[in-house]
Motif scaffolding. Sequence first.
Motif, PDB file in Angstrom:
ATOM      1  N   SER A   1       1.079  -1.415  -0.108  1.00  0.00           N
ATOM      2  CA  SER A   1      -0.048  -0.097  -0.174  1.00  0.00           C
ATOM      3  C   SER A   1       1.006   1.275   0.268  1.00  0.00           C
ATOM      4  O   SER A   1       1.700   1.393   0.402  1.00  0.00           O
ATOM      5  CB  SER A   1      -1.025   0.162   1.045  1.00  0.00           C
ATOM      6  N   ASP A   2       0.616   2.441   0.077  1.00  0.00           N
ATOM      7  CA  ASP A   2       0.818   3.982  -0.589  1.00  0.00           C
ATOM      8  C   ASP A   2       1.337   3.991   0.711  1.00  0.00           C
ATOM      9  O   ASP A   2       2.905   4.878   1.426  1.00  0.00           O
ATOM     10  CB  ASP A   2       0.121   4.983  -0.957  1.00  0.00           C
TER      11      ASP A   2
ATOM     12  N   LYS B   1       5.362   4.892   1.566  1.00  0.00           N
ATOM     13  CA  LYS B   1       5.289   6.190   2.799  1.00  0.00           C
ATOM     14  C   LYS B   1       6.117   5.983   3.977  1.00  0.00           C
ATOM     15  O   LYS B   1       7.094   5.980   4.762  1.00  0.00           O
ATOM     16  CB  LYS B   1       3.903   6.495   3.438  1.00  0.00           C
TER      17      LYS B   1
ATOM     18  N   ASN C   1       5.278   0.380  -3.956  1.00  0.00           N
ATOM     19  CA  ASN C   1       3.647  -0.924  -3.642  1.00  0.00           C
ATOM     20  C   ASN C   1       3.551  -1.978  -4.825  1.00  0.00           C
ATOM     21  O   ASN C   1       3.401  -0.891  -6.340  1.00  0.00           O
ATOM     22  CB  ASN C   1       2.989   0.095  -3.924  1.00  0.00           C
TER      23      ASN C   1
END
Length: 334
Positions: free
Chosen positions: A177-178, A182, A195
């Motif tokens: 996932s983003d 991050k 991702n």
Amino acid sequence: MQRQIKLIKRPKGTPTYEDFELVEGPIGEPSAGEILVRTVYISVDPYLRGRMNEGKSYIPPFGLNEVISSGVIGQVVESRSERFAKGDVVLGSLGWQEYSVVKDSSVRKVDQHLAPASAYLSVLGMTGLTAYFGLLDIGKPKEGETVVVSGAAGAVGSTVGQIAKIKGARVVGIAGSDEKVKFLVDELGFDAAINYNTEDVATALREACPNGIDVYFENVGGKIGDAVFPLLNNFARIPVCGAISGYNNAEGDVGPRVQSYLIKTSSLMQGFTVGNYGSRFGEGARELAGWLKEGKLKYEETITEGFDHTIDAFLDLFKGANLGKALVKVAEIE
């Protein structure tokens, strides 16, 4: 009486609620040399899926209609042992139940002055030790090399990446996932992250690893692993810790063959379990604790509240819902 969770069916493919049963059973009384432990945290881990199958493995399968077990942090509520007093916080492999009567030799105290108790199920526990020994004993990263980690936002992968950074490597993580991407870059200091749900992994890896890949820490397998092999440098090392992408594949997991890549690059690919290093756990724990104290290691936990949601937390592992270590909080430490 207390609540317990038993395995009542061998899962076919991805486990479902029908494979488990929440029951009531007696708490029991400790005898001489035993303690009664109230469960505080339960660790839910991908390897438990393998123990739900029949057949030979590195650890015996769970018995049907028996209480499932995993890493547990608990608090002593009654002691008939000279080694433990009421109120001590302990770690052991205990049942998915609210209380356990155990021999005093089967658990150990945890030092809450060094880190919160839950850390002994993650960065200072088996997942941290798995990362430590798999990366350093098999991966052997050198300064300036490129290390790629799949399942990088999980409990093991996130620790692997940070240890590789401590050793001076360039680190690339692969996650789902983003938010996780991050986290890996901004919070843990990875040099890059991919991702796999929104990017073509093979293309993204070529961009993120312009000098090839020297160490690949394998937690996932499947198509993600397939994308790594063409980028291996000569004498690359591949510690194989897990292959969660295939754990629920009832048809078997078949993909590109790895032999030619290993031959062409003289690479080492070695499977392992943390139990291989039992005699060296003290070494690993000291190093991990030192890095944690120095602020060189961070850890994240996804905590599910309530014993009733233990099965939910376990099933969420296969949806990639957890960031860092997945735990169930059953009670407070008093």
